[in-house]
Design an enzyme around this catalytic site. Structure first.
Site, short mmCIF file in Angstrom:
data_model
loop_
_atom_site.label_atom_id
_atom_site.label_comp_id
_atom_site.label_asym_id
_atom_site.label_seq_id
_atom_site.Cartn_x
_atom_site.Cartn_y
_atom_site.Cartn_z
N LEU A 8 -23.59 -15.91 34.76
CA LEU A 8 -22.98 -17.03 35.63
C LEU A 8 -21.74 -16.94 36.36
CD1 LEU A 8 -24.58 -20.09 33.87
CD2 LEU A 8 -25.12 -19.32 36.04
N LEU A 29 -29.75 -24.22 32.79
CA LEU A 29 -29.50 -24.62 31.59
C LEU A 29 -28.37 -23.63 31.06
CD1 LEU A 29 -33.13 -25.16 30.33
CD2 LEU A 29 -31.51 -26.68 31.83
N GLN A 32 -21.60 -22.45 28.37
CA GLN A 32 -20.99 -22.42 26.71
C GLN A 32 -21.21 -23.62 26.51
OE1 GLN A 32 -19.49 -22.66 23.93
NE2 GLN A 32 -18.25 -23.73 24.93
N TYR A 44 -12.86 -20.03 29.64
CA TYR A 44 -14.39 -19.47 29.85
C TYR A 44 -15.26 -20.58 30.02
CZ TYR A 44 -18.65 -17.00 28.52
OH TYR A 44 -19.79 -16.72 28.38
N THR A 76 -25.13 -34.05 31.00
CA THR A 76 -25.06 -34.19 29.70
C THR A 76 -24.31 -35.59 29.28
OG1 THR A 76 -23.76 -33.48 27.68
CG2 THR A 76 -22.92 -32.73 29.63
N GLU A 78 -22.26 -35.80 27.25
CA GLU A 78 -20.82 -35.51 27.00
C GLU A 78 -19.79 -36.01 28.08
OE1 GLU A 78 -19.11 -34.12 24.05
OE2 GLU A 78 -20.84 -35.03 23.30
N TYR A 100 -15.59 -28.66 27.42
CA TYR A 100 -16.87 -28.73 27.95
C TYR A 100 -17.42 -29.83 28.82
CZ TYR A 100 -22.00 -29.38 27.35
OH TYR A 100 -23.38 -29.44 27.64
N LYS A 104 -18.41 -29.80 32.62
CA LYS A 104 -19.64 -30.33 33.26
C LYS A 104 -19.47 -31.50 33.99
CE LYS A 104 -22.90 -28.33 30.81
NZ LYS A 104 -24.20 -27.69 31.41
N HIS A 130 -30.48 -33.16 22.54
CA HIS A 130 -31.83 -32.90 22.09
C HIS A 130 -32.15 -31.69 21.38
CE1 HIS A 130 -30.29 -31.74 26.17
NE2 HIS A 130 -31.07 -30.56 25.98
C1 LIG Z 1 -25.49 -33.53 24.80
C2 LIG Z 1 -24.51 -32.57 24.05
O1 LIG Z 1 -25.13 -32.26 22.78
C3 LIG Z 1 -24.52 -31.15 21.98
O2 LIG Z 1 -22.96 -31.58 21.63
P1 LIG Z 1 -22.46 -32.51 20.35
O3 LIG Z 1 -22.94 -33.75 20.49
O4 LIG Z 1 -21.14 -32.05 20.29
O5 LIG Z 1 -23.30 -31.58 19.28
P2 LIG Z 1 -22.98 -31.11 17.70
O6 LIG Z 1 -24.35 -31.11 17.16
O7 LIG Z 1 -22.17 -29.92 17.77
O8 LIG Z 1 -22.12 -32.27 17.18
C4 LIG Z 1 -22.86 -33.48 17.00
C5 LIG Z 1 -21.82 -34.53 16.34
O9 LIG Z 1 -21.63 -34.00 14.74
C6 LIG Z 1 -20.31 -34.09 14.38
N1 LIG Z 1 -20.29 -32.85 13.20
C7 LIG Z 1 -19.87 -33.34 12.05
N2 LIG Z 1 -20.06 -32.36 11.43
C8 LIG Z 1 -20.18 -31.33 12.08
C9 LIG Z 1 -20.50 -29.75 11.87
O10 LIG Z 1 -20.39 -29.32 10.71
N3 LIG Z 1 -20.87 -28.99 12.79
C10 LIG Z 1 -20.93 -29.66 14.19
N4 LIG Z 1 -21.31 -28.78 15.10
N5 LIG Z 1 -20.94 -30.84 14.55
C11 LIG Z 1 -20.46 -31.73 13.36
C12 LIG Z 1 -19.40 -33.74 15.39
O11 LIG Z 1 -18.03 -33.74 15.58
C13 LIG Z 1 -20.27 -34.50 16.82
O12 LIG Z 1 -19.58 -35.54 16.81
C14 LIG Z 1 -24.38 -30.24 22.72
O13 LIG Z 1 -25.65 -29.54 23.08
C15 LIG Z 1 -23.79 -30.02 24.03
O14 LIG Z 1 -24.02 -29.10 24.74
C16 LIG Z 1 -24.20 -31.40 24.79
O15 LIG Z 1 -24.40 -31.46 26.17
#
Ligand SMILES: C[C@H]1O[C@H](OP(=O)(O)OP(=O)(O)OC[C@H]2O[C@@H](n3cnc4c(=O)[nH]c(N)nc43)[C@H](O)[C@@H]2O)[C@@H](O)[C@@H](O)C1=O
Length: 293
Positions: A8, A29, A32, A44, A76, A78, A100, A104, A130
């Site tokens: 991309l 899709l 990053q 990036y 998203t 987000e 991010y 977006k 999802h």
């Molecule tokens: C729709 C949206 O969905 C996704 O983004 P995300 O919601 O940030 O997803 P996630 O699974 O990284 O975090 C969800 C929540 O969980 C909390 N959390 C706690 N403890 C950990 C932890 O240990 N790791 C992570 N990763 N998160 C944690 C974290 O702080 C957050 O509040 C991407 O697909 C994105 O591309 C997108 O568009």
């Protein structure tokens, strides 16, 4: 089916691929997509997620396919970030909370602008989280199901998480991919929110994953000192590490997909409980076959 290598950040390869393939539909899709990582790789993330979307749309125009190609943009939840209303629908103002989300936001608006400026059939699918057994290992749902499966099989004692209070509207990727396709089969291009209309905390996801292996978790302490213990044995299974906190967090997401339900006749088929069970079963199988996975 033929795989074409591309990137991309490389406009010339996008022009080459689109002129060779002459696609009817493009689903962007590519991104990053890790929110926490975007704070470390902000430039990036902007290049790939924001300008990458522009590059594909311009490539479509360069090869003269702007009246033929149907374009889907992975927008998203987000975008809602620090939410301005609950639940969030197509009219809710955006307030992104990460590099991010901001990248977006640009992509969302360039899709809208090219639709209006050049009459392109381009849609933003504003998809809430999802998940599936194919989810990347560093996203919270998969991190939990992998870790709990390892605990069930005696391969791990405990694991660390960040913000346990974050709430997400988690659906199944299979249902959401169907919604993407339906959007591109309509007579006119429009933007749609795709969500279950239910929100659950990270803490609840942990509890359900442990229930799946016959264990109950109770929580003790606050903030970084909070732990999740097995109710029967008192063994600590979950601890909190602030390294997983984000500089700015999205506390609560809850989607209102009434428009998609009414106009696309779409609704999610998989419940939250079924999603957790499917992911748990897949990771139990995986860890049994390969404890090093
Ligand atoms: C729709 C949206 O969905 C996704 O983004 P995300 O919601 O940030 O997803 P996630 O699974 O990284 O975090 C969800 C929540 O969980 C909390 N959390 C706690 N403890 C950990 C932890 O240990 N790791 C992570 N990763 N998160 C944690 C974290 O702080 C957050 O509040 C991407 O697909 C994105 O591309 C997108 O568009």
């Amino acid at each position: 089916m033929k795989l074409h290598y591309g990137d991309l950040t490389d406009s010339s390869c996008l022009v080459k691929i689109i002129s060779e393939v002459k696609p009817d539909e493009i689903y962007n899709l590519g991104a990053q997509s890790h929110v926490k990582v975007s704070f470390d790789l902000a430039e990036y993330t902007a290049n790939v997620d924001a300008l990458g979307t522009l590059r594909i749309m311009d490539a479509v125009r360069t090869v003269g396919l702007e009246k033929k190609v149907r374009f889907y943009q992975a927008s998203t939840s987000e975008l809602y970030g620090k939410v301005q209303e609950v639940p969030q629908n197509e009219k809710t103002p955006f307030y992104p909370r990460s590099p991010y989300g901001v990248a977006k936001l640009y992509a969302y608006w360039i899709v809208t602008n090219y639709r209006e400026a050049y009459g392109m059939f381009a849609c933003n699918g504003v998809l809430f989280n999802h998940e599936s057994p194919r989810r990347g290992e560093t996203f919270v749902t998969r991190k939990i199901t992998r870790s709990v499966a390892k605990i069930a099989l005696g391969q791990m004692d405990r694991f660390e998480l960040g913000n346990l209070d974050a709430k997400r509207d988690w659906g199944h990727a299979r249902d959401y991919v169907e919604a993407m396709w339906i959007m591109l089969q309509q007579d006119t291009p429009e933007d749609f929110v795709i969500a279950t209309g239910e929100t659950h905390s990270v803490r609840e996801f942990v509890e359900l994953a442990f229930n799946h292996i016959g264990k109950s978790i109770i929580w003790e302490g606050d903030g970084v000192n909070e732990v999740g213990k097995e109710k029967n044995s008192g063994v600590i299974r979950v601890t909190v590490n602030s390294k997983y906190y984000r500089p700015t967090e999205v506390d609560l997401l809850l989607g209102d997909s009434t428009k998609a339900r009414e106009q696309l006749n779409w609704k999610p088929k998989v419940t939250f409980g079924e999603l957790v069970s499917e992911m748990m079963e897949a990771d139990l199988q995986l860890m049994k076959q390969n404890p090093l996975a």
